[in-house]
Write an enzyme that holds these catalytic residues in place. Structure first.
Site, PDB file in Angstrom:
ATOM      1  N   HIS A  25     -53.407  76.185 -75.823  1.00  0.00           N
ATOM      2  CA  HIS A  25     -52.698  76.916 -74.774  1.00  0.00           C
ATOM      3  C   HIS A  25     -51.984  75.947 -73.824  1.00  0.00           C
ATOM      4  CE1 HIS A  25     -53.022  79.650 -70.991  1.00  0.00           C
ATOM      5  NE2 HIS A  25     -51.792  79.629 -71.493  1.00  0.00           N
ATOM      6  N   ASP A  33     -31.870  69.194 -81.714  1.00  0.00           N
ATOM      7  CA  ASP A  33     -30.701  69.341 -82.596  1.00  0.00           C
ATOM      8  C   ASP A  33     -30.460  68.021 -83.326  1.00  0.00           C
ATOM      9  OD1 ASP A  33     -29.046  67.657 -80.908  1.00  0.00           O
ATOM     10  OD2 ASP A  33     -28.651  69.382 -79.614  1.00  0.00           O
ATOM     11  N   ASP A  67     -46.326  81.428 -73.836  1.00  0.00           N
ATOM     12  CA  ASP A  67     -47.272  81.455 -72.719  1.00  0.00           C
ATOM     13  C   ASP A  67     -46.883  82.500 -71.676  1.00  0.00           C
ATOM     14  OD1 ASP A  67     -49.343  80.804 -71.080  1.00  0.00           O
ATOM     15  OD2 ASP A  67     -48.617  78.799 -70.564  1.00  0.00           O
ATOM     16  N   MET A  77     -32.090  72.434 -72.844  1.00  0.00           N
ATOM     17  CA  MET A  77     -31.410  71.298 -72.211  1.00  0.00           C
ATOM     18  C   MET A  77     -30.089  71.833 -71.663  1.00  0.00           C
ATOM     19  SD  MET A  77     -29.846  67.781 -73.825  1.00  0.00           S
ATOM     20  CE  MET A  77     -31.364  66.879 -73.998  1.00  0.00           C
ATOM     21  N   TYR A 117     -35.518  65.071 -71.617  1.00  0.00           N
ATOM     22  CA  TYR A 117     -36.106  64.002 -72.446  1.00  0.00           C
ATOM     23  C   TYR A 117     -37.529  63.691 -71.981  1.00  0.00           C
ATOM     24  CZ  TYR A 117     -31.412  62.821 -74.309  1.00  0.00           C
ATOM     25  OH  TYR A 117     -30.188  62.848 -74.932  1.00  0.00           O
ATOM     26  N   TYR A 135     -26.244  70.429 -77.398  1.00  0.00           N
ATOM     27  CA  TYR A 135     -27.086  71.044 -76.360  1.00  0.00           C
ATOM     28  C   TYR A 135     -27.850  72.252 -76.906  1.00  0.00           C
ATOM     29  CZ  TYR A 135     -24.615  67.928 -73.251  1.00  0.00           C
ATOM     30  OH  TYR A 135     -24.111  66.800 -72.660  1.00  0.00           O
ATOM     31  N   ASN A 137     -31.001  71.932 -77.982  1.00  0.00           N
ATOM     32  CA  ASN A 137     -32.430  71.590 -77.908  1.00  0.00           C
ATOM     33  C   ASN A 137     -33.210  72.653 -77.138  1.00  0.00           C
ATOM     34  OD1 ASN A 137     -31.826  68.958 -79.048  1.00  0.00           O
ATOM     35  ND2 ASN A 137     -30.875  68.549 -77.059  1.00  0.00           N
TER      36      ASN A 137
HETATM   37  C1  LIG Z   1     -25.570  64.704 -74.801  1.00  0.00           C
HETATM   38  C2  LIG Z   1     -26.704  65.346 -75.558  1.00  0.00           C
HETATM   39  O1  LIG Z   1     -27.350  64.320 -76.290  1.00  0.00           O
HETATM   40  C3  LIG Z   1     -28.467  64.712 -77.079  1.00  0.00           C
HETATM   41  O2  LIG Z   1     -29.561  65.017 -76.248  1.00  0.00           O
HETATM   42  C4  LIG Z   1     -28.149  65.882 -77.992  1.00  0.00           C
HETATM   43  O3  LIG Z   1     -29.352  66.377 -78.538  1.00  0.00           O
HETATM   44  C5  LIG Z   1     -27.453  66.991 -77.255  1.00  0.00           C
HETATM   45  O4  LIG Z   1     -27.008  67.968 -78.163  1.00  0.00           O
HETATM   46  C6  LIG Z   1     -26.247  66.435 -76.484  1.00  0.00           C
HETATM   47  O5  LIG Z   1     -25.317  65.921 -77.403  1.00  0.00           O
END
Ligand SMILES: C[C@@H]1O[C@@H](O)[C@@H](O)[C@H](O)[C@@H]1O
Length: 146
Positions: A25, A33, A67, A77, A117, A135, A137
């Site tokens: 949990h 991506d 959750d 992101m 990140y 983008y 992710n």
């Molecule tokens: C600027 C970013 O860079 C990475 O994090 C890729 O996973 C995203 O898609 C995007 O291109």
């Protein structure tokens, strides 16, 4: 390798199943991506080359609850202003449709790229997909199995 089990979507690899089952949990899983620096996150990396994140979400959300203890258990992101990726709408539709816990009640949390990140580094695993859209992710937070 060709993996077959009844009732398990074939897109779920043994490695992905292992991660989903081991997560508890509140643990999170990131779907990166094709441009996402998955290997640099210092995390378990699960390869899902050639697969789109939409397909993976469809399958994973058959098995894993989101959750309900947080406002937004699905995290994107954030993209530059005015540059909303088309997949976001698809993600929203899939999650609305598949979310069986009711955790997805307030839409997505969006995080700036570098904050995302940092969050991905804390995830239980990062799934490296073949999703070609930028983008795209997304992080999912696992809920409780009742
Ligand atoms: C600027 C970013 O860079 C990475 O994090 C890729 O996973 C995203 O898609 C995007 O291109």
């Amino acid at each position: 390798m060709f993996i077959m089990l009844k009732n398990i979507p074939s897109i779920i690899s043994p490695e992905l199943m292992y991660a989903l089952m081991n997560m508890g949990h509140g643990d999170e899983i990131c779907f990166g991506d094709a441009n996402f620096p998955a290997d640099s996150m210092g995390q378990r990396v699960i390869r899902a080359d050639g697969h789109k994140i939409t397909e993976l979400l469809e399958a994973v959300l058959e098995l894993m609850p989101l959750d309900i203890f947080v406002d937004q258990p699905a995290v994107l992101m954030d993209a530059p202003a005015g540059d909303e990726p088309g997949v976001w709408k698809k993600y929203d539709e899939i999650i609305r449709n598949k979310d069986f816990s009711g955790g997805y009640k307030n839409g997505f949390e969006k995080m700036e790229r570098f904050a995302f990140y940092d969050r991905a580094r804390e995830c239980y695993a990062v799934v490296a997909t073949g999703e070609s859209e930028g983008y795209a992710n997304i992080i999912l937070k696992k809920g409780v199995i009742l």
